[in-house]
Design a protein around this motif. Structure first.
Motif: not given
Length: 125
Positions: A53-58, A47-49, A35-37, A39-42
């Motif tokens: 800011g999509a949270k992923v565990k590191l 709602g974001v890539c 949904t970021a202006e 951006c074409t990523n899945n």
């Protein structure tokens, strides 16, 4: 992890997993976009890539910025890939089958003692 059963695409002859509306991407389903202006990523989550800011565990290894697998460490630091897990499961199944076959072959019939009339009785060991 849990085994997840995915529905298959309803297009005739297609074996891909259905994404949306019963069909796969090839047959018309569209993946949600970030949904970021501009951006074409899945979308990954919320709602974001990942970039937005999509949270992923590191990985928990100090100084490592790779994505964690199994929620703890990255593959470089000891997590097993899906392929490695599948191979390990296949090897365990083969070993179990071989052990079962070996256990079955251990059933041996041996003669036990002589009876008075000269005949032997057989006992399974």
């Amino acid at each position: 992890g849990a085994n997840i059963r995915h529905k298959k695409c309803t297009a005739e002859g297609c074996l891909s997993n259905a994404i949306k509306g019963g069909v796969c991407i090839k047959h018309g389903a569209t993946a949600k976009k970030c949904t970021a202006e501009g951006c074409t990523n899945n979308v990954v989550n919320r709602g974001v890539c990942i970039k937005h800011g999509a949270k992923v565990k590191l990985c928990e290894t100090e100084g490592c910025t790779n994505q964690a697998h199994d929620g703890v460490v990255c593959i470089r630091h000891g997590a097993k890939s899906r392929r490695a897990k599948a191979q390990e499961a296949k090897e365990l199944a083969a070993a179990a089958a071989a052990k079962q076959k070996q256990d079955d072959s251990l059933d041996v019939v041996v003669p036990v003692g002589d009876s008075q009339d000269g005949s032997n009785s057989l006992t399974m060991v």
